[in-house]
Structure formats: C-alpha cells, structure tokens
Design an enzyme around this catalytic site. Structure first.
Site, mmCIF file in Angstrom:
data_model
loop_
_atom_site.group_PDB
_atom_site.id
_atom_site.type_symbol
_atom_site.label_atom_id
_atom_site.label_comp_id
_atom_site.label_asym_id
_atom_site.label_seq_id
_atom_site.Cartn_x
_atom_site.Cartn_y
_atom_site.Cartn_z
ATOM 1 C CD GLU A 24 60.203 -1.905 -55.473
ATOM 2 O OE1 GLU A 24 59.455 -1.347 -54.671
ATOM 3 O OE2 GLU A 24 61.431 -1.810 -55.440
HETATM 4 N N1 COS Z 1 72.004 -3.001 -65.025
HETATM 5 C C1 COS Z 1 72.536 -2.520 -66.161
HETATM 6 N N2 COS Z 1 72.149 -2.925 -67.386
HETATM 7 C C2 COS Z 1 71.200 -3.865 -67.448
HETATM 8 C C3 COS Z 1 70.598 -4.428 -66.307
HETATM 9 C C4 COS Z 1 71.039 -3.954 -65.052
HETATM 10 N N3 COS Z 1 70.518 -4.398 -63.909
HETATM 11 N N4 COS Z 1 69.686 -5.340 -66.689
HETATM 12 C C5 COS Z 1 69.704 -5.357 -68.029
HETATM 13 N N5 COS Z 1 70.619 -4.470 -68.482
HETATM 14 C C6 COS Z 1 70.959 -4.182 -69.869
HETATM 15 C C7 COS Z 1 71.439 -5.448 -70.576
HETATM 16 O O1 COS Z 1 72.831 -5.640 -70.388
HETATM 17 C C8 COS Z 1 71.096 -5.143 -72.013
HETATM 18 O O2 COS Z 1 72.076 -4.298 -72.567
HETATM 19 P P1 COS Z 1 72.594 -4.554 -74.061
HETATM 20 O O3 COS Z 1 71.404 -4.311 -74.941
HETATM 21 O O4 COS Z 1 73.678 -3.557 -74.204
HETATM 22 O O5 COS Z 1 73.053 -5.975 -74.086
HETATM 23 C C9 COS Z 1 69.796 -4.350 -71.908
HETATM 24 O O6 COS Z 1 69.803 -3.786 -70.596
HETATM 25 C C10 COS Z 1 68.578 -5.211 -72.112
HETATM 26 O O7 COS Z 1 68.679 -6.260 -71.176
HETATM 27 P P2 COS Z 1 67.904 -7.668 -71.370
HETATM 28 O O8 COS Z 1 68.075 -8.142 -72.785
HETATM 29 O O9 COS Z 1 68.311 -8.578 -70.271
HETATM 30 O O10 COS Z 1 66.411 -7.129 -71.199
HETATM 31 P P3 COS Z 1 65.051 -7.901 -71.032
HETATM 32 O O11 COS Z 1 64.031 -7.104 -71.711
HETATM 33 O O12 COS Z 1 65.217 -9.364 -71.369
HETATM 34 O O13 COS Z 1 64.744 -7.760 -69.464
HETATM 35 C C11 COS Z 1 64.690 -8.275 -67.140
HETATM 36 C C12 COS Z 1 65.471 -8.254 -68.473
HETATM 37 C C13 COS Z 1 63.709 -9.401 -67.039
HETATM 38 C C14 COS Z 1 65.788 -8.432 -66.103
HETATM 39 C C15 COS Z 1 63.976 -6.949 -66.915
HETATM 40 O O14 COS Z 1 62.944 -6.769 -67.838
HETATM 41 C C16 COS Z 1 63.390 -6.842 -65.519
HETATM 42 O O15 COS Z 1 64.091 -6.567 -64.543
HETATM 43 N N6 COS Z 1 62.079 -7.019 -65.408
HETATM 44 C C17 COS Z 1 61.357 -6.868 -64.171
HETATM 45 C C18 COS Z 1 60.974 -5.450 -64.007
HETATM 46 C C19 COS Z 1 60.237 -5.234 -62.755
HETATM 47 O O16 COS Z 1 60.828 -5.299 -61.689
HETATM 48 N N7 COS Z 1 58.940 -4.967 -62.892
HETATM 49 C C20 COS Z 1 58.108 -4.681 -61.772
HETATM 50 C C21 COS Z 1 57.834 -3.255 -61.768
HETATM 51 S S1 COS Z 1 57.270 -2.737 -60.213
HETATM 52 S S2 COS Z 1 58.343 -1.134 -60.050
#
Ligand code: COS
Length: 385
Positions: free
Chosen positions: A363
């Site tokens: 997660e």
């Molecule tokens: N709530 C609301 N919006 C969100 C958010 C959140 N928690 N996190 C990101 N966003 C939005 C951003 O604001 C952005 O919006 P805009 O395009 O309007 O600016 C969009 O989503 C993309 O966000 P970002 O550019 O930060 O995306 P990334 O691809 O860089 O990913 C992380 C960010 C690393 C935080 C994300 O990929 C992540 O959480 N990865 C881990 C996933 C995970 O837990 N995997 C394990 C799976 S086991 S179930």
C-alpha cells in the site's frame, strides 16, 4: 495507556480481541506453515459484523469510521497480520465504491460486503506499476453497453478468494493519470481468471494472486464515478486505507512485545530471569515507547480522517510510515531478546519478523510515503509565502 474509547469502540475492540485470542492465535502457526487462507476466521469475523464496521447503516453496516476499523485491525494483527490483511484488504477494495460509487452500486454491492458474505480485493498493481500508480497497462475499452478489460494484475491480496474486485484500468492512454478509470468486476465474469498464486516470505496466511483479464466484458454500470477519475479514486482510497496498514503495524508490534516480555520473565540466565537485566529492560522500554507513539498517531490520524477533513494524504502517509517502521524494529528486537528461541518456529516472533517486512512495502512503500510527505511539505511552505 487509556485511549478513552467509548462504549461502541470498546465493544468492537473486545470482540476483535476475543476472536484473535480464540481463533487466530491458536491456528496461525499451522495456517502459516500450510500457506492456507483463514476461511473459518473470516466467517467468525463476518458473524461478529466486523466487515460492516466502516460501512454506513443504510447499506447494512455499523456506520462507524476508519478509527473503529483500525481498532479491529490492530487487535487481529496482534495475532497475525496475514489474517488481518485478508480482512483489511476487503475494506481497501471497498473504499472506491464507498467513496465514489453511485447509489445503485452501493445498494447492489455494499450490503453483502458489510455482512461478510462477499470478500473484496483491490486490483491496482501490475508488472510495470506499483509505486508508479499511473503506469498501469491494463486496458478497458468501451463497447456499447460494456467495457472490455485486458491485462494482468499482480500481487493482489485476496486474489481468487474475493468475490468482488475493484480494478484500475486505462481508458485513454494518451491522458496519463487522467486516462485511468476504476471498475467493479465480479468473480465468475467470463474472461476473468486467476494466475499465479505467490509463495511469500511472510503473511502466508493470506492469499496473493494474479488477476488475468482476457476480453473480459463487464457492464458499463460497473464503471466507478466517471471515465478518467481512476487515479484520484486510487489516491483517495490509499489515503483512507494507509492508517489501516499502520494499525497492522501497531498490532504486530504489540504481539511481538508481549511475547518478548513473557519470555524474558521466564528465561533464566546467570541465575536470574533475563528481564532483571537492564540491557533487556531498556530494549523493552524502547519497544514500549515506540508502540505507544505509533498507536497514538494511528488513533489521531484515523480520527482526523473520520472528521471528514479534505486532505489527509500527508497525515495518512506519516502514520503508515511511522507505525510500520516501528513494527519492523520491534519484531527484530523481540527476536533478539528471545535469542535462539526467538529464531525458532516454536515461538511466534519468528513469523512476526517475517510478516513485518511487508508492512514497509505494501500500500505504498515507505519510500513512496516519504515522497508524499515531502511533496506535501513543499506545497505547505509554498502556500505560507
Ligand atoms: N489526493 C488527491 N489527488 C491526488 C493525490 C491524493 N492523495 N495524490 C495525487 N493526486 C493528484 C495530483 O494532485 C495530480 O493532479 P493534477 O494532475 O491535477 O496536478 C495527479 O493526482 C497526479 O499526481 P502526481 O503527479 O503526484 O502523480 P505521480 O504519478 O507522480 O504519483 C504518487 C504520485 C507516488 C504519490 C502515487 O503514484 C502513489 O501514491 N504511488 C504509490 C501507490 C501505491 O500505494 N502502490 C501500492 C499498491 S498496493 S494497493
């Protein structure tokens, strides 16, 4: 420490504690050894209404929040996080429906999830997508009244044992994160099968498996929210569920700590119980400090989430990271205090140490959590200027 739980919270905690003492602890070693899913324990949790804790009363749940869910997850995790994650992953898979589903979807799916009749799984991760949540390649192509899904999801907790799957797929590759959508897929849908069952280091009482979609047609009514909101659905879902992973950490750490204390009281060296030595007492004190700090954090953040606060990403990531790093450290120290015995399968801390590792990985790895926290710090300070 007394966390001033109200009557309902005490009831949920005590019920989960009873099931853990009576059903989880006596069977965990055998289930782990045989890599067997805890079907009977899931039934006991269902009979005690545990699957409905966080689901609104109008859909057959108890109408409580993420805090009460954490209380139950923590207690079960004291016995076995493999069992706890099988339980908690059902909530992970349900959050997309709960947060973004239509009234019809909620009425159709939530009552059987709340009663524990239907178990749920969340299908996000793929060969090329995990930390990079937007890197998924599974596609969903609209075909009149249906979507056709193709692709493979991997490492899916509850894969094959769950009845309902919330699946994240690409509906428009050209749009990046905005081209991703979330769907509900029912077990038994033609074109939906299960691939490899994983052989894991720990949490071997849980089932982890591939989901394979081969021209799998699902009704268009199974799209959650709108096309293109799947990345947001995923992020908000993970924001909600990560405190639950932290609660697994608190529970596991508590279980390992109790084993270490009980062992140290009985183990005689130099004609004294080893707990009388300051070196051991200091280790136990540090374990206890970390556990209470992690518990306090998980409780406050899950209460913050339940307050309806809008942006809980940073708090949720902080809680998950801290509590799961604590779990790993405490499990390692429990093995150390128990020495040769701790390393043997005769005692549960050997399993707990193997189990703990996944908490820092699933997660969202704890490195990804630190990215989330780091990005939030940058935004907060930019706003202050
Ligand atoms: N709530 C609301 N919006 C969100 C958010 C959140 N928690 N996190 C990101 N966003 C939005 C951003 O604001 C952005 O919006 P805009 O395009 O309007 O600016 C969009 O989503 C993309 O966000 P970002 O550019 O930060 O995306 P990334 O691809 O860089 O990913 C992380 C960010 C690393 C935080 C994300 O990929 C992540 O959480 N990865 C881990 C996933 C995970 O837990 N995997 C394990 C799976 S086991 S179930």
């Amino acid at each position: 420490m007394d966390y001033l739980l109200n009557e309902d919270q005490l009831m949920i905690r005590d019920l989960a504690r009873k099931i853990t003492d009576e059903r989880v602890i006596p069977t965990r070693a055998e289930l782990d050894e045989k890599e067997e899913f805890p079907h009977e324990i899931m039934k006991a949790l269902a009979q005690s209404d545990m699957f409905g804790i966080y689901i609104p009363e109008e859909y057959g749940g108890l109408g409580k929040g993420s805090f009460e869910l954490c209380l139950a997850v923590e207690e079960i995790s004291r016995g076995c996080i493999g069992v706890a994650v099988s339980f908690a992953a059902s909530a992970l898979g349900t959050y997309p429906i709960l947060l973004y589903g239509s009234k019809d979807q909620k009425l159709k799916f939530l009552p059987d999830i709340a009663s524990g009749k239907n178990l749920v799984a969340f299908g996000l991760t793929e060969a090329n997508a995990g930390s990079d949540a937007s890197g998924i390649q599974t596609t969903a192509v609209k075909d009149n009244d249906h979507y056709i899904l193709n692709g493979t999801k991997q490492w899916i907790t509850n894969g094959s044992v769950a009845d309902i799957y919330t699946v994240i797929a690409l509906t428009d590759k050209s749009k990046g994160p905005r081209g991703v959508s979330a769907f509900i897929v029912e077990k038994g849908t033609p074109g939906f099968t299960f691939g490899k069952k994983e052989k894991k280091m720990g949490i071997r009482t849980s089932t982890t498996c591939e989901l394979v979609f081969n021209d799998c047609r699902i009704p268009k009514e199974n799209l959650i929210d709108r096309e293109g909101t799947g990345f947001l659905v995923t992020m908000k879902t993970l924001d909600m569920s990560r405190t639950g992973v932290g609660a697994q950490g608190v529970g596991l750490a508590q279980g390992a700590f109790e084993e270490a204390v009980n062992f140290a009281r009985k183990r005689i060296q130099f004609e004294k119980p080893v707990i009388s030595f300051q070196a051991v007492q200091h280790m136990l004190a540090d374990m206890n400090i970390q556990i209470e700090a992690a518990r306090s954090l998980i409780y406050s953040v899950s209460r913050f989430i339940d307050s309806g606060a809008n942006n809980v990403s940073k708090a949720s990531a902080i809680a998950k990271t801290f509590a799961t790093d604590v779990a790993m450290r405490v499990a390692v120290d429990a093995v150390q205090i128990m020495g040769g015995s701790g390393y043997m399968r005769d005692y549960p801390v050997e399993k707990m140490m193997r189990d703990a590792k996944i908490l820092q990985i699933y997660e969202g790895t704890n490195q990804i959590q630190r990215n989330v926290i780091g990005q939030a710090i940058i935004k907060e300070f930019a706003r202050k200027k």
